[in-house]
Write a protein that holds these residues in place. Sequence first.
Motif, PDB file in Angstrom:
ATOM      1  N   CYS A 158     -17.813 -15.961  14.431  1.00 32.58           N
ATOM      2  CA  CYS A 158     -17.219 -15.291  13.280  1.00 32.58           C
ATOM      3  C   CYS A 158     -18.102 -14.165  12.762  1.00 32.58           C
ATOM      4  O   CYS A 158     -17.618 -13.143  12.330  1.00 32.58           O
ATOM      5  N   ALA A 159     -19.397 -14.368  12.771  1.00 30.66           N
ATOM      6  CA  ALA A 159     -20.305 -13.381  12.194  1.00 30.66           C
ATOM      7  C   ALA A 159     -20.254 -12.055  12.938  1.00 30.66           C
ATOM      8  O   ALA A 159     -20.551 -11.019  12.351  1.00 30.66           O
ATOM      9  N   SER A 160     -19.872 -12.077  14.215  1.00 28.03           N
ATOM     10  CA  SER A 160     -19.904 -10.852  15.007  1.00 28.03           C
ATOM     11  C   SER A 160     -18.813  -9.865  14.628  1.00 28.03           C
ATOM     12  O   SER A 160     -18.822  -8.739  15.071  1.00 28.03           O
ATOM     13  N   THR A 161     -17.841 -10.279  13.792  1.00 34.28           N
ATOM     14  CA  THR A 161     -16.792  -9.352  13.336  1.00 34.28           C
ATOM     15  C   THR A 161     -17.186  -8.639  12.055  1.00 34.28           C
ATOM     16  O   THR A 161     -16.378  -7.866  11.524  1.00 34.28           O
ATOM     17  N   HIS A 162     -18.383  -8.848  11.569  1.00 29.14           N
ATOM     18  CA  HIS A 162     -18.798  -8.290  10.278  1.00 29.14           C
ATOM     19  C   HIS A 162     -18.759  -6.755  10.312  1.00 29.14           C
ATOM     20  O   HIS A 162     -19.219  -6.128  11.265  1.00 29.14           O
ATOM     21  N   GLY A 163     -18.183  -6.190   9.253  1.00 27.76           N
ATOM     22  CA  GLY A 163     -18.159  -4.733   9.108  1.00 27.76           C
ATOM     23  C   GLY A 163     -16.999  -4.047   9.780  1.00 27.76           C
ATOM     24  O   GLY A 163     -16.878  -2.822   9.700  1.00 27.76           O
ATOM     25  N   LEU A 164     -16.138  -4.790  10.436  1.00 31.00           N
ATOM     26  CA  LEU A 164     -14.990  -4.194  11.125  1.00 31.00           C
ATOM     27  C   LEU A 164     -13.717  -4.535  10.374  1.00 31.00           C
ATOM     28  O   LEU A 164     -13.388  -5.708  10.198  1.00 31.00           O
ATOM     29  N   ALA A 165     -12.996  -3.535   9.931  1.00 30.82           N
ATOM     30  CA  ALA A 165     -11.738  -3.735   9.205  1.00 30.82           C
ATOM     31  C   ALA A 165     -10.968  -2.424   9.187  1.00 30.82           C
ATOM     32  O   ALA A 165     -11.567  -1.345   9.162  1.00 30.82           O
ATOM     33  N   PRO A 166      -9.635  -2.488   9.210  1.00 32.32           N
ATOM     34  CA  PRO A 166      -8.846  -1.254   9.115  1.00 32.32           C
ATOM     35  C   PRO A 166      -8.928  -0.677   7.716  1.00 32.32           C
ATOM     36  O   PRO A 166      -9.204  -1.385   6.739  1.00 32.32           O
ATOM     37  N   SER A 167      -8.672   0.617   7.600  1.00 32.21           N
ATOM     38  CA  SER A 167      -8.766   1.281   6.302  1.00 32.21           C
ATOM     39  C   SER A 167      -7.425   1.802   5.802  1.00 32.21           C
ATOM     40  O   SER A 167      -7.313   2.195   4.647  1.00 32.21           O
ATOM     41  N   GLY A 168      -6.411   1.798   6.641  1.00 35.03           N
ATOM     42  CA  GLY A 168      -5.116   2.344   6.241  1.00 35.03           C
ATOM     43  C   GLY A 168      -4.271   1.344   5.481  1.00 35.03           C
ATOM     44  O   GLY A 168      -4.459   0.127   5.594  1.00 35.03           O
ATOM     45  N   ALA A 169      -3.318   1.840   4.711  1.00 33.68           N
ATOM     46  CA  ALA A 169      -2.373   1.009   3.961  1.00 33.68           C
ATOM     47  C   ALA A 169      -1.033   1.722   3.911  1.00 33.68           C
ATOM     48  O   ALA A 169      -0.977   2.911   3.574  1.00 33.68           O
ATOM     49  N   ALA A 200      -1.078   3.701  13.353  1.00 34.49           N
ATOM     50  CA  ALA A 200       0.314   3.328  13.111  1.00 34.49           C
ATOM     51  C   ALA A 200       0.681   3.503  11.644  1.00 34.49           C
ATOM     52  O   ALA A 200       1.777   3.974  11.312  1.00 34.49           O
ATOM     53  N   VAL A 201      -0.244   3.145  10.747  1.00 36.33           N
ATOM     54  CA  VAL A 201       0.011   3.309   9.315  1.00 36.33           C
ATOM     55  C   VAL A 201       0.130   4.791   8.961  1.00 36.33           C
ATOM     56  O   VAL A 201       1.026   5.202   8.209  1.00 36.33           O
ATOM     57  N   ALA A 202      -0.774   5.620   9.501  1.00 36.47           N
ATOM     58  CA  ALA A 202      -0.728   7.052   9.218  1.00 36.47           C
ATOM     59  C   ALA A 202       0.582   7.660   9.726  1.00 36.47           C
ATOM     60  O   ALA A 202       1.193   8.507   9.050  1.00 36.47           O
ATOM     61  N   GLN A 203       1.034   7.245  10.906  1.00 35.70           N
ATOM     62  CA  GLN A 203       2.296   7.760  11.434  1.00 35.70           C
ATOM     63  C   GLN A 203       3.474   7.290  10.584  1.00 35.70           C
ATOM     64  O   GLN A 203       4.417   8.052  10.343  1.00 35.70           O
ATOM     65  N   TYR A 204       3.427   6.043  10.142  1.00 33.67           N
ATOM     66  CA  TYR A 204       4.492   5.525   9.270  1.00 33.67           C
ATOM     67  C   TYR A 204       4.543   6.311   7.956  1.00 33.67           C
ATOM     68  O   TYR A 204       5.611   6.759   7.528  1.00 33.67           O
ATOM     69  N   ASN A 205       3.383   6.492   7.329  1.00 37.89           N
ATOM     70  CA  ASN A 205       3.336   7.239   6.071  1.00 37.89           C
ATOM     71  C   ASN A 205       3.817   8.677   6.273  1.00 37.89           C
ATOM     72  O   ASN A 205       4.546   9.226   5.437  1.00 37.89           O
ATOM     73  N   GLY A 206       3.402   9.288   7.389  1.00 43.91           N
ATOM     74  CA  GLY A 206       3.846  10.648   7.676  1.00 43.91           C
ATOM     75  C   GLY A 206       5.342  10.724   7.910  1.00 43.91           C
ATOM     76  O   GLY A 206       6.019  11.635   7.424  1.00 43.91           O
ATOM     77  N   ASN A 207       5.895   9.759   8.671  1.00 49.88           N
ATOM     78  CA  ASN A 207       7.331   9.749   8.928  1.00 49.88           C
ATOM     79  C   ASN A 207       8.122   9.556   7.640  1.00 49.88           C
ATOM     80  O   ASN A 207       9.201  10.144   7.462  1.00 49.88           O
ATOM     81  N   LEU A 208       7.595   8.711   6.746  1.00 51.95           N
ATOM     82  CA  LEU A 208       8.294   8.457   5.489  1.00 51.95           C
ATOM     83  C   LEU A 208       8.355   9.718   4.632  1.00 51.95           C
ATOM     84  O   LEU A 208       9.425  10.101   4.132  1.00 51.95           O
TER      85      LEU A 208
END
Length: 493
Positions: free
Chosen positions: A29-40, A383-391
């Motif tokens: 579990c510890a090896s995933t530290h610091g990795l997360a998506p930033s889009g919403a 994918a989030v950026a494309q969705y927001n752009g399409n909207l």
Amino acid sequence: MTMTSPSRSRRWTAAALPMALFTVLATGCASTHGLAPSGAPTDADTLSAQQSLGDAARADATFPRRNWWTALGDRQLDGLIDEALRGTPSLEVADARVRQAQAQAGLADAARKPSLSASAQYAGLRIPETIAPEPLGGDYSGVGIVGLNLKHSFDLWGGHRAKWEAAVGQARAAEVDAQAARLTLSSQIASAYVGLAQAFEAQDVANAEQARAEHLLALGQQRVQAGLDNRMQVRVAESAVAAARQQGEAASHQIEAQRHAIAALLGQGPDRGLAIARPELLKAPAPAVPAVMSSELLGHRPDVVAARWRVEAAQHGIKASKAEFYPTINLSAMVGLAAGNLADLFSSQALLLQGGPAISLPIFDGGRLRSQLARSDADYDLAVAQYNGNLSTALREVADAVSGARSLDAQIASVTQARDAAQSAWTLANSRYRAGLGTQLDVLAAQRPLLQADQQLAALRAQRSLAAIELYRALGGGLELASPTTASTSSAP
């Protein structure tokens, strides 16, 4: 030297295993530290468009029907679009991509289920006497094996299911893309058909202008012969005849080009376009959009719905990548028969059993898993950026179509008023000529503004029809598409 009893050793091992397993899990579990998506994903209700749409946004307005093109009022156009939707190369490409995505989802689903296979094998070996002396050397031995092989990987962390759900999301996005291809095709045919109608009207105006110019030329030549005028007016009339002839040729070419374009959209050869008759006068309904357009548009625009499915798929992709950091437990088993003599293969002594569980956890992988998770995070952000752009693009296209239609309606009204005035002037010139108070030159001069107004009206009516087509397309073309719930796309994984 202290000796440990077997029973005490077993107790120590039983107590140490949970601690060791916890340590292994914590390391993973510890090896995933610091990795997360930033889009919403953007909430559609936060994108206001009411003021831009103005009175076009009405509570009684509805989204277009699936066969929206029938509102243009041309049966030939209805038949052409129906013909195209029965199958063209562009639709076949989209449908093939759907089948590809569905097959990929099937593979992902199969990977999370147990597999059972049957095998039969015979292997023989003779060791040379130069390597081993008798009785091993020089003797040939054979073994026959028949068995069933069972394999299964337990989905303890949901990684296999996440991969399957991601593939399903991509398949659903491909299905929506296929619907988008049909909407694009129908709108392209309708737009080309409008261009064909405009080309015919332009040809009519060019023919009328050529007839007017030729009449003016004939009068000029008569006046020169009678000594009433010089040849300058004749030259001007000759130039007008040539210009009108050029406009007629350009309109004829445009008619052929639009017919060829429609035939190509139908997936047919250019000769198919020759059978397309002159379009009727197309209707252009007043622009109207539902008052709840911002939120409801999510379920009608194919590109927005497909983008939402891709956000959903990318979200599951992150879950699958995270599951790779945890231990995996695989079960393999074999039940079969084995014997050195084929005659003994099916005897009770030939039973062969082999198998058991295996646990594995990556410890050092050169950063592969972190890079894989980082890529999944990036896929989600993309994918989030494309969705927001399409909207936002969808709302802009609706607003542009509405404002364009309003502007064109105002321009058509102004040019119609100018044409009515030109028509009155031409009628008056004819009346004066018949009463002997005017000349044919006055009639022909009064006809020119009328023809120019006709030309302007033809162009504006075509643009107005194109604006209506664009509004139908921007509102989703009457499609009702299943899309992920808002909750699944409103929060990052």
